[in-house]
Design a protein around this motif. Structure first.
Motif, PDB file in Angstrom:
ATOM      1  N   TYR A 167       0.841  -1.197   0.000  1.00 24.44           N
ATOM      2  CA  TYR A 167       0.000   0.000   0.000  1.00 24.44           C
ATOM      3  C   TYR A 167       0.873   1.243   0.000  1.00 24.44           C
ATOM      4  CZ  TYR A 167      -4.047  -2.904   1.006  1.00 24.44           C
ATOM      5  OH  TYR A 167      -5.022  -3.845   0.938  1.00 24.44           O
ATOM      6  N   LYS A 168       0.419   2.263  -0.668  1.00 22.47           N
ATOM      7  CA  LYS A 168       1.137   3.541  -0.736  1.00 22.47           C
ATOM      8  C   LYS A 168       0.293   4.610  -0.049  1.00 22.47           C
ATOM      9  CE  LYS A 168       4.306   2.051  -3.729  1.00 22.47           C
ATOM     10  NZ  LYS A 168       5.264   1.224  -3.109  1.00 22.47           N
ATOM     11  N   ILE A 169       0.973   5.499   0.617  1.00 20.06           N
ATOM     12  CA  ILE A 169       0.306   6.623   1.257  1.00 20.06           C
ATOM     13  C   ILE A 169       0.500   7.836   0.370  1.00 20.06           C
ATOM     14  CG2 ILE A 169       0.198   8.068   3.326  1.00 20.06           C
ATOM     15  CD1 ILE A 169      -0.493   5.072   3.764  1.00 20.06           C
ATOM     16  N   THR A 170      -0.605   8.437  -0.033  1.00 21.90           N
ATOM     17  CA  THR A 170      -0.504   9.657  -0.840  1.00 21.90           C
ATOM     18  C   THR A 170      -1.233  10.774  -0.117  1.00 21.90           C
ATOM     19  OG1 THR A 170      -2.455   9.012  -2.096  1.00 21.90           O
ATOM     20  CG2 THR A 170      -0.329   8.443  -3.041  1.00 21.90           C
ATOM     21  N   ALA A 171      -0.614  11.925  -0.120  1.00 20.99           N
ATOM     22  CA  ALA A 171      -1.189  13.095   0.544  1.00 20.99           C
ATOM     23  C   ALA A 171      -2.387  13.595  -0.248  1.00 20.99           C
ATOM     24  CB  ALA A 171      -0.150  14.194   0.667  1.00 20.99           C
ATOM     25  N   PRO A 172      -3.393  14.154   0.451  1.00 23.48           N
ATOM     26  CA  PRO A 172      -4.528  14.738  -0.271  1.00 23.48           C
ATOM     27  C   PRO A 172      -4.058  15.957  -1.064  1.00 23.48           C
ATOM     28  CG  PRO A 172      -4.672  15.190   2.075  1.00 23.48           C
ATOM     29  CD  PRO A 172      -3.515  14.280   1.869  1.00 23.48           C
TER      30      PRO A 172
END
Length: 173
Positions: A167-172
């Motif tokens: 899973y990747k975390i992407t900023a809003p």
């Protein structure tokens, strides 16, 4: 890691310390008759996990024990579900526990009354097929009665688990 442990300790201490309005009624102590025995129960449970011995893990649980915080989307696990959860885990992963720390605490005259053992550590999971590893800092709060764990609450770093699964975390935006 040290900051995480301190934050977890402080948060749980606040949960276990009686509210000011009940300060005269409730007590919290780390010195009580069964402290060593209760701590050994939890240490033996964790040692069994490290050996991949799910049957011994379950031997340290009371028949009516409830486990919270494991099992993905499930809110709680009973003893049979706990066994299945850790059987699946130990079939796929080797568990290596490091930096473990145990603190027995007795609470009286409060909603969380009982003999608790708080445990912290790092569980390194090694995939048996790929040899990939992931380190998961954890904390458990274990209620011990009559030499058995009757309730266990798991808290662990889900971010490490999710990122290890891709899973990747992407900023809003």
């Amino acid at each position: 890691m040290r900051t995480l442990k301190m934050n977890l300790f402080l948060a749980l201490t606040l949960l276990l310390i009686p509210s000011i309005s009940k300060a005269q009624e409730s007590t919290v102590t780390i010195e009580f008759d069964n402290a060593e025995t209760a701590s050994e129960v939890v240490q033996n449970y964790i040692a069994a996990l490290q050996k991949g011995d799910v049957a011994t893990m379950n031997m340290h649980l009371a028949d009516h024990a409830m486990i919270y915080g494991l099992g993905g989307g499930l809110d709680s696990l009973n003893v049979a579900q706990h066994k299945e959860n850790f059987k699946n885990s130990t079939d796929s992963f080797e568990h290596t526990i490091r930096q473990d720390l145990y603190l027995p605490v007795k609470v009286t005259n409060n909603w969380n009354e009982g003999e608790w053992v708080l445990a912290w550590g790092a569980n390194t999971l090694t995939n048996k097929e790929t040899a990939e590893t992931i380190v998961i800092p954890y904390h458990t709060a274990n209620l011990v009665e009559n030499g058995k764990i009757v309730m266990s609450r798991y808290f662990y770093d889900m971010m490490n688990v999710m990122m290890a699964q891709g899973y990747k975390i992407t900023a809003p935006e």
